[in-house]
Write an enzyme that holds these catalytic residues in place. Sequence first.
Site, PDB file in Angstrom:
ATOM      1  N   HIS A   1      64.148  85.211  84.496  1.00 35.98           N
ATOM      2  CA  HIS A   1      64.576  83.869  84.895  1.00 35.98           C
ATOM      3  C   HIS A   1      65.881  83.392  84.278  1.00 35.98           C
ATOM      4  O   HIS A   1      66.546  82.531  84.840  1.00 35.98           O
ATOM      5  CB  HIS A   1      63.458  82.839  84.682  1.00 35.98           C
ATOM      6  CG  HIS A   1      63.368  82.310  83.288  1.00 35.98           C
ATOM      7  ND1 HIS A   1      62.540  82.843  82.352  1.00 35.98           N
ATOM      8  CD2 HIS A   1      64.013  81.281  82.683  1.00 35.98           C
ATOM      9  CE1 HIS A   1      62.669  82.165  81.214  1.00 35.98           C
ATOM     10  NE2 HIS A   1      63.561  81.218  81.381  1.00 35.98           N
TER      11      HIS A   1
ATOM     12  N   GLU B   1      71.747  83.066  84.703  1.00 39.37           N
ATOM     13  CA  GLU B   1      72.411  82.028  83.932  1.00 39.37           C
ATOM     14  C   GLU B   1      73.109  82.605  82.692  1.00 39.37           C
ATOM     15  O   GLU B   1      74.248  82.260  82.408  1.00 39.37           O
ATOM     16  CB  GLU B   1      71.383  80.968  83.521  1.00 39.37           C
ATOM     17  CG  GLU B   1      71.960  79.761  82.820  1.00 39.37           C
ATOM     18  CD  GLU B   1      72.757  78.841  83.750  1.00 39.37           C
ATOM     19  OE1 GLU B   1      72.794  79.108  84.963  1.00 39.37           O
ATOM     20  OE2 GLU B   1      73.346  77.877  83.239  1.00 39.37           O
ATOM     21  N   ASP B   2      72.431  83.478  81.975  1.00 38.35           N
ATOM     22  CA  ASP B   2      72.919  83.880  80.651  1.00 38.35           C
ATOM     23  C   ASP B   2      73.593  85.240  80.604  1.00 38.35           C
ATOM     24  O   ASP B   2      74.339  85.536  79.684  1.00 38.35           O
ATOM     25  CB  ASP B   2      71.747  83.913  79.651  1.00 38.35           C
ATOM     26  CG  ASP B   2      71.234  82.519  79.341  1.00 38.35           C
ATOM     27  OD1 ASP B   2      71.859  81.563  79.828  1.00 38.35           O
ATOM     28  OD2 ASP B   2      70.227  82.412  78.622  1.00 38.35           O
TER      29      ASP B   2
ATOM     30  N   ASP C   1      58.810  77.425  81.752  1.00 35.76           N
ATOM     31  CA  ASP C   1      60.031  77.629  80.967  1.00 35.76           C
ATOM     32  C   ASP C   1      60.231  76.430  80.044  1.00 35.76           C
ATOM     33  O   ASP C   1      60.477  76.563  78.842  1.00 35.76           O
ATOM     34  CB  ASP C   1      61.210  77.779  81.939  1.00 35.76           C
ATOM     35  CG  ASP C   1      62.550  77.890  81.232  1.00 35.76           C
ATOM     36  OD1 ASP C   1      62.628  78.583  80.198  1.00 35.76           O
ATOM     37  OD2 ASP C   1      63.520  77.277  81.723  1.00 35.76           O
TER      38      ASP C   1
END
Length: 737
Positions: A79, A83-84, A146
């Site tokens: 997940h 993004e990272d 999350d």
Amino acid sequence: MIQAIAQEMYDKLEQTVREYNPAADFKQIRAAFEFAAEAHGSQLRKDGSPYITHPLAVAQIIAEELRLDSESIMACLLHDCIEDTGATHEEISKLFSPTVADLVEGVTKLTRMNYTSKEDEQMENLRKMLIAMSKDIRVILIKASDRLHNMRTMEYQTPDKQRKKSMETMEIYAPIAHRLGMQKIKWELEDLSLKYIDPVGFREIEKSLAGKKEEFGDVYRKVEKQISDRLNEMGIRHSIKGRMKHPYSIYRKMYRQNLPIDEIFDLFAFRVIVDSVSDCYNVLGVIHDLYRPILGRFKDYIGTPKPNGYQSLHTTVMGDAAVPFEVQIRTEAMHAVAEYGVAAHWKYKQDGQGGGSEGKYEWVRRLLENQEGADAEDFIHSLKIDMFADEVFVYTPNGDVINLPAGATPIDFAYSIHSAVGNRMIGAKVNGRMVPYDTTLKNGDIVEVLTSKTAKGPSRDWMTIAKSSEARSKIRQWFKKEKREENIIQGRSSFEAELKHNGFNPKLVLTEEHRAALLKRVSFHSFDELYAAIGYGGFTAQKAVNRMKEELRLFTKQAAEPAPAPEAAPAKQPEAPIFPDRRAKSAEGVVVEGLDGCLVKFAKCCTPVPGDKIRGFITRGAGVSVHRADCPNASDARIRPEDKGRWLDVSWGGTPRETYPTTLEVLGKDRSNLVLDVSAALSSTKVRVAALSARSLPDDNFVLHVDIDVKDIYQLNLVIRKIEQISGVTSVTRPAG
Ligand code: MN
């Protein structure tokens, strides 16, 4: 490179999943784990642990609390990859599945959303938008998990971030968890948030609750046994469970009722579940017999269910050692609704009165039922979110969320802000770009309304473009107030048209002597009033004619009797068929006298459509060119003597084409939104617009050329009338020659 701690967590995850879903795709789940571990590499969390432990923990929550399918577990593990780390949707899609990639992308999108604290109603809309935007419910479930893990590990963040995230959790995620029936997650989210929002208050309650539990643990255990024994004696089948209320619910009570914790009665609650409603009341009798009820604390939610469908008996009683506690009594079925009845709750919230279809939220129930075991892989695929299918959520430029009916347009948006905004609207932007008024708004769109003090007000066709009754009624109000004269003219012409449509002759029936009798039927004081009402849409011409029918028939008959009028027969159907003979040999819907199956084309100078009077001209080698009979190029004066023989009679017939291209010329006074209004009017008639070009003329005038495809002259006339109604338009013509 997989750290020992990560491996350990993964093994536990696999074991948890195996317990409820032995058929899960462990090969792919492991691959997702390895991919994520690789992608996050040596990235660390704030507490110094390897980053991969976070996705693993989230997956563990999803597996333990919600027992979701393989794809969800994979998406949990991945997940934070988009993004990272450098991972892309395509990559994940190829390695795992498009669904997994969509889930990860959905979570990423929500992660990027930025909230600032808002008012209650705004929060409600924001929460709904969040759910509506994640097309797959699993996105929200993963995001909530999350958030739960982030809240659990919040102590390593800066105080500022702790507070901000906690507020957001309290305002957004806890209510969403509540709606999705994730009661346990909701409580934990609330308690964790409270810890950072009001650390002193939280610790106080926690301490106090721990103390009470210690102090009264024996009492509670005794009470539970007492109740259970008595019920057994009476042969009432039951289950009973006691629990300490969680800190946030106590906190809220203290805050709302302004009470110290010692005066909060129900720190402890028992839940008794029985087989039947009559048993519920029997149990209540037993409780009140065993303990002293506290006055005013009994609530019968069985006789009078809460608006969300919740049913239960609540009572608070004083135990032996003067320790008060609450007892909730309900049947198994009521318990299911209490625990999983999010659907009913939503329904209530949505339309404010509890109507709506139960089946719509069936998936929620199934989601929760599924926690009892069964096949996790199967059902999850159908978990598509649709509870807000009939709503759309958009932003104002300030970031406020506006909730509109699905299919809403900028007109609805403008009027939902304020009627003055709608009435002064001269244009609209969606996501920074100018759009026509009939644009359908989508979730998350940023809508901006351009207004002007000198705007002329709404045009009549806005009424058909607007989807919300709010906008329509505000537009109607405007016409009622501002345009009485125009309304009367408009209303009169619709009324007379309706009369004719019903076979009545307006001149015959609307004489001075008849008027009073007719007006009685519709309760208007004058015909002007009636026309005005029809004009602004407060009353319909059909309704008026229907109510007057008896009199109208009578007057018509009377008029016919003394001297049977030769033209007493009802008006001829205006829409005589344009294509009389379907068998005629024709091309393009045109029958050419004496020439079967020749090439036919339509003259560009006058663009005839079915229903027009037409003439044909035999071109040199390019078939027959069809002109309107009134086209100057087809007039006798312009026909060169040597071409006389080339003109011939043609008529509409045979099999028509679906549509015919034609051109309109619109003249008007220049104002910025006229082009938009025209295109809005066109789209409301559903004709296809091939081209639209505007040109300014001297003195603030302008000319607009519109190329459209229409079926026939009737449709074309409809379009012309629509455009003529737009304020600022002075004429609409069909160019020729
Ligand atoms: Mn995360």
